[in-house]
Design a protein around this motif. Structure first.
Motif, PDB file in Angstrom:
ATOM      1  N   PHE A 240       0.833  -1.198   0.000  1.00 31.03           N
ATOM      2  CA  PHE A 240       0.000   0.000   0.000  1.00 31.03           C
ATOM      3  C   PHE A 240       0.872   1.253   0.000  1.00 31.03           C
ATOM      4  O   PHE A 240       0.640   2.185  -0.764  1.00 31.03           O
ATOM      5  N   ARG A 241       1.890   1.251   0.856  1.00 33.25           N
ATOM      6  CA  ARG A 241       2.793   2.402   0.917  1.00 33.25           C
ATOM      7  C   ARG A 241       3.465   2.634  -0.424  1.00 33.25           C
ATOM      8  O   ARG A 241       3.566   3.762  -0.915  1.00 33.25           O
ATOM      9  N   SER A 242       3.914   1.563  -1.060  1.00 33.84           N
ATOM     10  CA  SER A 242       4.563   1.682  -2.360  1.00 33.84           C
ATOM     11  C   SER A 242       3.592   2.175  -3.433  1.00 33.84           C
ATOM     12  O   SER A 242       3.960   2.999  -4.269  1.00 33.84           O
ATOM     13  N   ALA A 243       2.360   1.682  -3.387  1.00 34.00           N
ATOM     14  CA  ALA A 243       1.364   2.112  -4.382  1.00 34.00           C
ATOM     15  C   ALA A 243       1.073   3.603  -4.246  1.00 34.00           C
ATOM     16  O   ALA A 243       0.994   4.325  -5.246  1.00 34.00           O
ATOM     17  N   VAL A 244       0.914   4.063  -3.011  1.00 32.20           N
ATOM     18  CA  VAL A 244       0.643   5.488  -2.789  1.00 32.20           C
ATOM     19  C   VAL A 244       1.845   6.325  -3.213  1.00 32.20           C
ATOM     20  O   VAL A 244       1.693   7.378  -3.830  1.00 32.20           O
ATOM     21  N   LYS A 245       3.032   5.836  -2.922  1.00 39.37           N
ATOM     22  CA  LYS A 245       4.244   6.564  -3.306  1.00 39.37           C
ATOM     23  C   LYS A 245       4.352   6.654  -4.828  1.00 39.37           C
ATOM     24  O   LYS A 245       4.725   7.695  -5.372  1.00 39.37           O
ATOM     25  N   ASN A 246       4.039   5.560  -5.519  1.00 40.75           N
ATOM     26  CA  ASN A 246       4.119   5.557  -6.984  1.00 40.75           C
ATOM     27  C   ASN A 246       3.046   6.427  -7.624  1.00 40.75           C
ATOM     28  O   ASN A 246       3.219   6.873  -8.755  1.00 40.75           O
ATOM     29  N   MET A 247       1.948   6.671  -6.914  1.00 45.59           N
ATOM     30  CA  MET A 247       0.899   7.537  -7.448  1.00 45.59           C
ATOM     31  C   MET A 247       1.354   8.987  -7.492  1.00 45.59           C
ATOM     32  O   MET A 247       0.856   9.776  -8.290  1.00 45.59           O
ATOM     33  N   GLY A 248       2.269   9.333  -6.618  1.00 48.29           N
ATOM     34  CA  GLY A 248       2.798  10.698  -6.587  1.00 48.29           C
ATOM     35  C   GLY A 248       1.720  11.703  -6.244  1.00 48.29           C
ATOM     36  O   GLY A 248       1.012  11.565  -5.248  1.00 48.29           O
ATOM     37  N   ASP A 249       1.563  12.715  -7.083  1.00 49.83           N
ATOM     38  CA  ASP A 249       0.584  13.775  -6.836  1.00 49.83           C
ATOM     39  C   ASP A 249      -0.852  13.326  -7.098  1.00 49.83           C
ATOM     40  O   ASP A 249      -1.796  14.000  -6.699  1.00 49.83           O
ATOM     41  N   LYS A 250      -1.019  12.198  -7.759  1.00 48.16           N
ATOM     42  CA  LYS A 250      -2.364  11.693  -8.041  1.00 48.16           C
ATOM     43  C   LYS A 250      -3.035  11.122  -6.794  1.00 48.16           C
ATOM     44  O   LYS A 250      -4.253  10.979  -6.753  1.00 48.16           O
ATOM     45  N   ALA A 251      -2.251  10.788  -5.773  1.00 44.95           N
ATOM     46  CA  ALA A 251      -2.811  10.254  -4.531  1.00 44.95           C
ATOM     47  C   ALA A 251      -3.452  11.390  -3.747  1.00 44.95           C
ATOM     48  O   ALA A 251      -2.842  12.442  -3.542  1.00 44.95           O
ATOM     49  N   ASP A 252      -4.677  11.163  -3.318  1.00 43.07           N
ATOM     50  CA  ASP A 252      -5.337  12.224  -2.551  1.00 43.07           C
ATOM     51  C   ASP A 252      -4.837  12.218  -1.106  1.00 43.07           C
ATOM     52  O   ASP A 252      -4.109  11.323  -0.678  1.00 43.07           O
ATOM     53  N   LYS A 253      -5.233  13.224  -0.349  1.00 44.22           N
ATOM     54  CA  LYS A 253      -4.735  13.385   1.021  1.00 44.22           C
ATOM     55  C   LYS A 253      -5.162  12.233   1.913  1.00 44.22           C
ATOM     56  O   LYS A 253      -4.438  11.849   2.828  1.00 44.22           O
ATOM     57  N   GLY A 254      -6.347  11.666   1.655  1.00 42.79           N
ATOM     58  CA  GLY A 254      -6.819  10.546   2.468  1.00 42.79           C
ATOM     59  C   GLY A 254      -5.891   9.341   2.371  1.00 42.79           C
ATOM     60  O   GLY A 254      -5.584   8.707   3.378  1.00 42.79           O
ATOM     61  N   LEU A 255      -5.449   9.042   1.164  1.00 46.58           N
ATOM     62  CA  LEU A 255      -4.516   7.922   0.985  1.00 46.58           C
ATOM     63  C   LEU A 255      -3.179   8.205   1.659  1.00 46.58           C
ATOM     64  O   LEU A 255      -2.602   7.325   2.301  1.00 46.58           O
ATOM     65  N   LYS A 256      -2.704   9.435   1.503  1.00 44.33           N
ATOM     66  CA  LYS A 256      -1.419   9.784   2.110  1.00 44.33           C
ATOM     67  C   LYS A 256      -1.495   9.746   3.634  1.00 44.33           C
ATOM     68  O   LYS A 256      -0.535   9.373   4.293  1.00 44.33           O
ATOM     69  N   ARG A 257      -2.659  10.120   4.193  1.00 45.12           N
ATOM     70  CA  ARG A 257      -2.809  10.067   5.647  1.00 45.12           C
ATOM     71  C   ARG A 257      -2.948   8.634   6.147  1.00 45.12           C
ATOM     72  O   ARG A 257      -2.694   8.355   7.308  1.00 45.12           O
TER      73      ARG A 257
ATOM     74  N   VAL B  54      -1.190   6.052   5.059  1.00 45.64           N
ATOM     75  CA  VAL B  54       0.094   5.364   5.017  1.00 45.64           C
ATOM     76  C   VAL B  54       0.692   5.149   6.409  1.00 45.64           C
ATOM     77  O   VAL B  54       1.133   4.038   6.723  1.00 45.64           O
ATOM     78  N   PRO B  55       0.729   6.153   7.303  1.00 39.61           N
ATOM     79  CA  PRO B  55       1.280   5.892   8.638  1.00 39.61           C
ATOM     80  C   PRO B  55       0.514   4.815   9.399  1.00 39.61           C
ATOM     81  O   PRO B  55       1.113   4.030  10.143  1.00 39.61           O
ATOM     82  N   PHE B  56      -0.793   4.742   9.206  1.00 39.10           N
ATOM     83  CA  PHE B  56      -1.567   3.694   9.865  1.00 39.10           C
ATOM     84  C   PHE B  56      -1.222   2.321   9.296  1.00 39.10           C
ATOM     85  O   PHE B  56      -1.191   1.325  10.026  1.00 39.10           O
ATOM     86  N   ALA B  57      -0.963   2.264   8.012  1.00 39.27           N
ATOM     87  CA  ALA B  57      -0.561   1.000   7.396  1.00 39.27           C
ATOM     88  C   ALA B  57       0.799   0.553   7.934  1.00 39.27           C
ATOM     89  O   ALA B  57       0.997  -0.625   8.250  1.00 39.27           O
ATOM     90  N   ILE B  58       1.724   1.485   8.070  1.00 35.05           N
ATOM     91  CA  ILE B  58       3.041   1.155   8.623  1.00 35.05           C
ATOM     92  C   ILE B  58       2.903   0.735  10.087  1.00 35.05           C
ATOM     93  O   ILE B  58       3.560  -0.203  10.535  1.00 35.05           O
ATOM     94  N   PHE B  59       2.024   1.403  10.826  1.00 28.94           N
ATOM     95  CA  PHE B  59       1.765   1.011  12.209  1.00 28.94           C
ATOM     96  C   PHE B  59       1.225  -0.413  12.261  1.00 28.94           C
ATOM     97  O   PHE B  59       1.614  -1.199  13.125  1.00 28.94           O
TER      98      PHE B  59
END
Length: 111
Positions: free
Chosen positions: A77-94, A96-101
């Motif tokens: 998930f983290r990699s997918a959001v990172k690869n989306m770059g600017d196309k990822a909305d703020k919800g997805l970026k927020r 990521v820390p929960f996914a890592i947790f």
């Protein structure tokens, strides 16, 4: 088991050669034969010393199970959001820390 062993072993041997940083051009038949003999000798020596295989199998199963359930999806998930770059909305970026947790929680619970 008999027919899948060569496929698994070739992958394991290539993995060891990659870890030892042996370039592909230097992987001659002689080097591959020596690596095969070394790995099989090591596995055989360990196998002669192991008395309780159930413990090893349960430990490997639990470790890989936790990785498959908690760690790998979070990293993907983290990699997918990172690869989306600017196309990822703020919800997805927020998220990521929960996914890592979640991944870290899986590592702690599996230990």
């Amino acid at each position: 088991i008999v027919f899948s062993f060569p496929l698994v072993f070739v992958g394991a041997r290539d993995g060891w050669l990659d870890l030892l940083k042996v370039p592909s051009k230097d992987r001659t038949d002689s080097v591959l034969t020596k690596a095969t003999l070394a790995i099989l000798t090591g596995v055989t020596v360990v196998a002669t010393q192991l008395k309780e295989l159930a413990f090893i199998m349960s430990l490997a199963g639990a470790t890989l199970g936790n990785a498959l359930i908690y760690v790998y999806p979070s990293l993907m998930f983290r990699s997918a959001v990172k690869n989306m770059g600017d196309k990822a909305d703020k919800g997805l970026k927020r998220e990521v820390p929960f996914a890592i947790f979640s991944a870290l929680l899986g590592v702690v619970m599996g230990a």
